[in-house]
Design a protein around this motif. Sequence first.
Motif, PDB file in Angstrom:
ATOM      1  N   GLU A  40       0.762  -1.206   0.215  1.00 21.77           N
ATOM      2  CA  GLU A  40      -0.095  -0.008   0.068  1.00 21.77           C
ATOM      3  C   GLU A  40       0.597   1.353   0.078  1.00 21.77           C
ATOM      4  O   GLU A  40       0.221   2.325  -0.538  1.00 21.77           O
ATOM      5  CB  GLU A  40      -0.898   0.142   1.149  1.00 21.77           C
ATOM      6  N   TYR A  41       1.918   1.291   0.552  1.00 25.91           N
ATOM      7  CA  TYR A  41       2.662   2.331   0.758  1.00 25.91           C
ATOM      8  C   TYR A  41       4.011   2.522  -0.150  1.00 25.91           C
ATOM      9  O   TYR A  41       4.442   3.522  -0.443  1.00 25.91           O
ATOM     10  CB  TYR A  41       3.335   2.623   2.179  1.00 25.91           C
ATOM     11  N   ALA A  42       4.679   1.457  -0.251  1.00 25.13           N
ATOM     12  CA  ALA A  42       5.989   1.479  -0.929  1.00 25.13           C
ATOM     13  C   ALA A  42       5.854   1.649  -2.303  1.00 25.13           C
ATOM     14  O   ALA A  42       4.946   1.409  -3.137  1.00 25.13           O
ATOM     15  CB  ALA A  42       6.670   0.226  -0.650  1.00 25.13           C
ATOM     16  N   ARG A  43       6.855   2.657  -3.048  1.00 28.94           N
ATOM     17  CA  ARG A  43       6.939   2.952  -4.435  1.00 28.94           C
ATOM     18  C   ARG A  43       7.601   1.820  -5.122  1.00 28.94           C
ATOM     19  O   ARG A  43       8.163   1.077  -4.625  1.00 28.94           O
ATOM     20  CB  ARG A  43       7.658   4.152  -4.488  1.00 28.94           C
ATOM     21  N   ARG A  44       6.902   1.619  -6.386  1.00 27.32           N
ATOM     22  CA  ARG A  44       7.329   0.704  -7.196  1.00 27.32           C
ATOM     23  C   ARG A  44       8.740   1.067  -7.911  1.00 27.32           C
ATOM     24  O   ARG A  44       8.559   1.863  -8.805  1.00 27.32           O
ATOM     25  CB  ARG A  44       6.353   0.274  -8.342  1.00 27.32           C
ATOM     26  N   ASN A  45       9.777   0.341  -7.383  1.00 29.35           N
ATOM     27  CA  ASN A  45      11.090   0.707  -8.000  1.00 29.35           C
ATOM     28  C   ASN A  45      11.888  -0.398  -7.896  1.00 29.35           C
ATOM     29  O   ASN A  45      11.388  -1.728  -7.528  1.00 29.35           O
ATOM     30  CB  ASN A  45      11.855   2.056  -7.423  1.00 29.35           C
ATOM     31  N   TRP A  46      13.287  -0.545  -8.424  1.00 29.05           N
ATOM     32  CA  TRP A  46      14.041  -1.614  -8.259  1.00 29.05           C
ATOM     33  C   TRP A  46      14.318  -2.124  -6.922  1.00 29.05           C
ATOM     34  O   TRP A  46      14.301  -3.391  -6.723  1.00 29.05           O
ATOM     35  CB  TRP A  46      15.191  -1.284  -8.883  1.00 29.05           C
ATOM     36  N   PHE A  47      14.377  -1.195  -5.945  1.00 27.49           N
ATOM     37  CA  PHE A  47      14.383  -1.640  -4.666  1.00 27.49           C
ATOM     38  C   PHE A  47      13.368  -2.497  -3.974  1.00 27.49           C
ATOM     39  O   PHE A  47      13.605  -3.488  -3.400  1.00 27.49           O
ATOM     40  CB  PHE A  47      14.858  -0.447  -3.735  1.00 27.49           C
TER      41      PHE A  47
END
Length: 303
Positions: free
Chosen positions: A98-105
């Motif tokens: 719900e909160y984390a951004r969608r990126n490589w990490f």
Amino acid sequence: MTSPIGMRKRSARLGDTAFFVIGLALITSALAVLSALVIGLVADGWERLTPGFLTSFPSRFPDRAGILSAWVGTCYVMIVTIGTALPLGIAAGLYLEEYARRNWFTALIEINTTNLAGVPSIIWGLMALGLFVYQFKLGQSVLTAGLTLGLLVLPIVIVATRESVRAIPKSIREASYACGATRWQTVWFHVLPYSLGGILTGTIIALSRAIGETAPLVTIGALSYIAFLPPSPIQSGGPVVSFEWLRSEFTVLPIQIFGWVSRPDTRFQANAAAASIVLLALTLFMNGIAALLRFRLRRATRW
């Protein structure tokens, strides 16, 4: 003369029938083998399954031996496991979904979390031996065992939480935002209640796996013979609530079964079968709770 379309339909029907027959045969075979094992277990250990067996400590005399310290230790260890794996796993799953951004990490975290769910349990035991026993000086205690099993099931709880949260339709969130709710209010009042059935089901199934684990507990130094119980968390004198039990040495049902199975006396084999019945009953009880919770929460869900 049969047309090509008719031949393809006939071939598809034959394929469906063959798949159904093969699947039914495999399931029937697996259930037959499992039933034979359970029947053999009950036949070997039923006579030893008495109240005295549940309320006696282990003994070198097989007729006097019991599993009191084993099942009490199992309950204590599972309390620590639930207290660590459940809040951490649900919080991590909600954050990632719900909160984390969608990126490589976050993609890297997702891949590693999924892979950690399949790591052999002995690896977790070796990690806990170096981290909790030697580095944090927690000793071979109930706390170390609970934390070890908590880490073992934590990836499973995270994956179950994420899958359950992902199954909630986006329209629920959009409707909540349209009414002026914040993201936290949307998660707390809508997403989490609707996904709670799947989360609890995955969690309890993970805990059912943890309750039967032996390898990591042997690695951190669980004892097979303990003739005492950990101190009670509730005491008559002050302080009323005590955490001394967390530092106590422990044994659990799988360790006790392992110790009895390795002995040549057939009477200890009967004790191991009786203890296995108790462990199987605990596992079925937890799975039954999972099924009941899932059923009730699904009935209470109104989209």
